[in-house]
Design a protein around this motif. Structure first.
Motif, PDB file in Angstrom:
ATOM      1  N   PRO A  87       0.838  -1.201   0.000  1.00 20.46           N
ATOM      2  CA  PRO A  87       0.000   0.000   0.000  1.00 20.46           C
ATOM      3  C   PRO A  87       0.877   1.257   0.000  1.00 20.46           C
ATOM      4  O   PRO A  87       1.873   1.304   0.721  1.00 20.46           O
ATOM      5  N   GLY A  88       0.534   2.205  -0.849  1.00 20.34           N
ATOM      6  CA  GLY A  88       1.256   3.471  -0.861  1.00 20.34           C
ATOM      7  C   GLY A  88       2.460   3.507  -1.776  1.00 20.34           C
ATOM      8  O   GLY A  88       3.118   4.530  -1.909  1.00 20.34           O
ATOM      9  N   VAL A  89       2.759   2.396  -2.437  1.00 21.15           N
ATOM     10  CA  VAL A  89       3.957   2.392  -3.283  1.00 21.15           C
ATOM     11  C   VAL A  89       3.731   3.164  -4.582  1.00 21.15           C
ATOM     12  O   VAL A  89       4.667   3.682  -5.190  1.00 21.15           O
ATOM     13  N   GLY A  90       2.459   3.272  -4.998  1.00 17.19           N
ATOM     14  CA  GLY A  90       2.169   4.060  -6.200  1.00 17.19           C
ATOM     15  C   GLY A  90       1.401   3.322  -7.284  1.00 17.19           C
ATOM     16  O   GLY A  90       1.423   3.728  -8.444  1.00 17.19           O
ATOM     17  N   LYS A  91       0.690   2.271  -6.914  1.00 15.36           N
ATOM     18  CA  LYS A  91      -0.040   1.489  -7.918  1.00 15.36           C
ATOM     19  C   LYS A  91      -1.139   2.315  -8.582  1.00 15.36           C
ATOM     20  O   LYS A  91      -1.249   2.334  -9.813  1.00 15.36           O
ATOM     21  N   SER A  92      -1.946   2.989  -7.757  1.00 10.70           N
ATOM     22  CA  SER A  92      -3.031   3.785  -8.336  1.00 10.70           C
ATOM     23  C   SER A  92      -2.475   4.906  -9.204  1.00 10.70           C
ATOM     24  O   SER A  92      -3.035   5.234 -10.252  1.00 10.70           O
ATOM     25  N   THR A  93      -1.363   5.474  -8.752  1.00 14.44           N
ATOM     26  CA  THR A  93      -0.737   6.550  -9.518  1.00 14.44           C
ATOM     27  C   THR A  93      -0.282   6.037 -10.880  1.00 14.44           C
ATOM     28  O   THR A  93      -0.566   6.636 -11.922  1.00 14.44           O
ATOM     29  N   LEU A  94       0.416   4.915 -10.873  1.00 16.81           N
ATOM     30  CA  LEU A  94       0.917   4.346 -12.123  1.00 16.81           C
ATOM     31  C   LEU A  94      -0.231   4.029 -13.072  1.00 16.81           C
ATOM     32  O   LEU A  94      -0.172   4.331 -14.269  1.00 16.81           O
ATOM     33  N   MET A 106      -9.019  14.120  -7.987  1.00 18.94           N
ATOM     34  CA  MET A 106      -7.944  14.969  -7.479  1.00 18.94           C
ATOM     35  C   MET A 106      -6.579  14.434  -7.873  1.00 18.94           C
ATOM     36  O   MET A 106      -5.693  15.183  -8.280  1.00 18.94           O
ATOM     37  N   ARG A 107      -6.444  13.121  -7.763  1.00 22.50           N
ATOM     38  CA  ARG A 107      -5.159  12.542  -8.153  1.00 22.50           C
ATOM     39  C   ARG A 107      -4.918  12.750  -9.650  1.00 22.50           C
ATOM     40  O   ARG A 107      -3.853  13.186 -10.069  1.00 22.50           O
ATOM     41  N   ALA A 108      -5.948  12.442 -10.445  1.00 24.09           N
ATOM     42  CA  ALA A 108      -5.803  12.558 -11.894  1.00 24.09           C
ATOM     43  C   ALA A 108      -5.423  13.975 -12.290  1.00 24.09           C
ATOM     44  O   ALA A 108      -4.585  14.200 -13.169  1.00 24.09           O
ATOM     45  N   MET A 167       9.066   8.726  -8.618  1.00 26.42           N
ATOM     46  CA  MET A 167       7.889   9.392  -8.049  1.00 26.42           C
ATOM     47  C   MET A 167       8.255  10.818  -7.679  1.00 26.42           C
ATOM     48  O   MET A 167       9.258  11.055  -7.010  1.00 26.42           O
ATOM     49  N   GLY A 168       7.437  11.740  -8.141  1.00 27.27           N
ATOM     50  CA  GLY A 168       7.727  13.139  -7.829  1.00 27.27           C
ATOM     51  C   GLY A 168       6.466  13.889  -7.471  1.00 27.27           C
ATOM     52  O   GLY A 168       5.435  13.286  -7.188  1.00 27.27           O
ATOM     53  N   GLU A 169       6.553  15.197  -7.505  1.00 33.00           N
ATOM     54  CA  GLU A 169       5.415  16.054  -7.149  1.00 33.00           C
ATOM     55  C   GLU A 169       4.210  15.814  -8.050  1.00 33.00           C
ATOM     56  O   GLU A 169       3.078  15.838  -7.602  1.00 33.00           O
ATOM     57  N   ALA A 170       4.493  15.609  -9.322  1.00 30.05           N
ATOM     58  CA  ALA A 170       3.399  15.426 -10.270  1.00 30.05           C
ATOM     59  C   ALA A 170       3.297  13.976 -10.696  1.00 30.05           C
ATOM     60  O   ALA A 170       3.145  13.656 -11.862  1.00 30.05           O
ATOM     61  N   GLY A 171       3.414  13.076  -9.722  1.00 24.21           N
ATOM     62  CA  GLY A 171       3.248  11.667 -10.020  1.00 24.21           C
ATOM     63  C   GLY A 171       4.517  11.004 -10.497  1.00 24.21           C
ATOM     64  O   GLY A 171       5.615  11.439 -10.185  1.00 24.21           O
ATOM     65  N   LEU A 172       4.324   9.963 -11.296  1.00 23.91           N
ATOM     66  CA  LEU A 172       5.477   9.192 -11.748  1.00 23.91           C
ATOM     67  C   LEU A 172       5.990   9.713 -13.077  1.00 23.91           C
ATOM     68  O   LEU A 172       5.255  10.301 -13.860  1.00 23.91           O
TER      69      LEU A 172
END
Ligand code: TYD
Ligand code: MG
Length: 435
Positions: free
Chosen positions: A64-71, A99-101, A232-237
């Motif tokens: 959890p939190g590693v960035g799956k949804s972001t990726l 918000m993430r998108a 991973m940065g401010e604006a995602g991956l």
């Protein structure tokens, strides 16, 4: 007491008309590349085996939190530019996903959001929309009302994935499943799914660090050895097309205990920095801590150093770590790790621009490794000037790289730390500390 609403799922495994299966000559099977949707990110295409295969079921696992949804939101945006993506979120509300998108600049009109946990509703939506890509975030939040048990239980996860698999194959829609894995490798998580899905990708990385590695561990449509590298940065991956450069950028040159090794990940060599810290500890039980390297490998290397170089670690803590959250699984980094321990123990930095490649045998011999030429080329490309490699290796030597063949760990030590150490002789502490 608990109330269950039982809505038996329609049997979607329809009885197929009996067709005699026919054997065909192997040579006549066509090699059409399936229908692959290529993404904008080469790093993603690479791990997927060239793009998203129509009708495939892909599991993206990770803590959890590693960035799956972001990726996956990045992937959704890349497909959603020209096509339709159905993003099913069972964990976050529509607002949260939006918000993430927005933050990722991924608000493509082609992305449809469905906040839903019920498998029947999800399947209906996929059937109705027939998107170019469906994403289920996460499989642990989906429940099939036809089965008992709460969301995330082994039965629910397995049955839901099974149904999504049949749906994907039936209508040719690729489906990505997010699966959370906890540090202790929870049972109801992705492990149960690995046998069901076509492709298993794990997103790894330290949450406090930038680098994320997407590693294929199973792929019916490509190599299961490949990795994709992201930051991973401010604006995602962002994709990292030249991971060696990123890894070396943070290297601490000329610090005792720091060594550069070349680890092969799939078809790609990665230059990574390995660090060791050897610390006297007279008071308590000594510790062996390995980050990014199998601790048993470390024990073996320490034993070889004790036996072959008369070093002693009985009263020392030994810590080793691989920079950037990379995990090294191949033995080609053995010799580098050994030299990094020697370097730190004797407080002698490695020479600048040196790369160390080789597997270590139990008798201290340096063994040959696969794909040496690739590793040397990568080293030359990144401006390294000298390489220690196993003796007898037939690889071509890239220009600009001074290549030194070594047969034993003792020879490697002599080659790496020239002046005060006599060639071939074992090293004694006093000799080395004189600089
Ligand atoms: P997320 O994709 O929600 O993780 P998962 O779905 O695997 O649980 O990522 C969460 C982490 O990523 C969170 O710690 C914050 C970080 N993050 C960034 O650093 N930058 C960003 O732009 C985004 C969207 C997340
Ligand atoms: Mg998530």
């Amino acid at each position: 007491m608990q109330e269950f609403q039982v809505r038996k799922a329609a049997k979607d495994a329809k009885a197929r008309p009996l067709q005699a299966a026919r054997a065909v000559p192997l040579s006549e099977i066509t090699l059409e590349d399936g229908q692959r949707t290529r993404l904008a990110w080469g790093e993603l295409n690479r791990v997927l085996g060239g793009g998203i295969v129509a009708g495939s079921l892909v599991l993206i696992g990770g803590e959890p939190g590693v960035g799956k949804s972001t990726l996956l939101m990045h992937a959704a945006a890349q497909v959603g530019k020209a096509g339709k993506v159905l993003y099913v979120s069972g964990e976050e509300s529509g607002q949260q996903v939006r918000m993430r998108a927005q933050r990722l600049e991924a608000l493509e009109p082609g992305i449809l959001l469905l906040a839903e946990n019920d498998l029947d509703a999800i399947c209906e939506a996929i059937r109705a929309e027939v998107p170019q890509l469906a994403i289920i975030d996460s499989i642990q939040t989906v429940t099939d009302a036809g089965f008992e048990g709460s969301a995330g239980s082994v039965t629910q996860v397995r049955e839901s994935a099974g149904r999504l698999m049949r749906l994907a194959k039936e209508i040719g829609v690729p489906i990505f499943l997010v699966g959370h894995v906890t540090k202790d490798g929870s049972i109801a998580g992705p492990r149960v799914l690995e046998h069901i899905v076509d492709t298993v990708l794990y997103l790894e990385g330290d949450r406090r660090q930038e680098l994320r590695i997407l590693r294929a561990t199973k792929n019916r449509f490509g190599s299961a050895e490949e990795i994709g590298v992201f930051a991973m940065g401010e604006a995602g991956l962002e994709e990292v097309a030249d991971p060696s450069a990123a890894l070396l950028a943070t290297a601490a040159p000329s610090a005792p205990g720091t060594v550069i090794v070349a680890a092969l990940e799939g078809t790609r060599p990665l230059l990574v920095e390995v660090q060791s810290l050897v610390n006297k500890n007279d008071n308590s039980m000594v510790r062996r801590i390995a980050n990014g390297i199998d601790v048993n490998r470390l024990h073996m290397i320490l034993a070889v150093l004790e036996k072959r170089l008369q070093m002693s670690f009985g009263k020392s803590d030994v810590f080793v770590s691989v920079a950037g959250g990379i995990r090294i699984t191949e033995p080609a980094a053995d010799l580098g790790l050994a030299l990094s321990i020697v370097s730190n123990e004797y407080n002698r930095p490695m020479p600048d621009g040196l790369i160390v490649i080789g597997e270590l045998g139990l008798s201290g011999e340096v063994r040959r490794v696969g794909q040496l030429e690739r590793r040397l080329q990568e080293a030359a490309r990144h401006g390294l000037t000298r390489a220690l490699i196993p003796a007898g290796s037939k690889a071509g030597r890239p220009s600009g790289l001074d290549v030194v063949e070594v047969r034993t760990v003792a020879e490697a030590v002599s080659a790496a730390f020239p002046s005060p150490i006599k060639s071939g002789a074992f090293i004694r502490r006093p000799e080395l500390t004189v600089s």
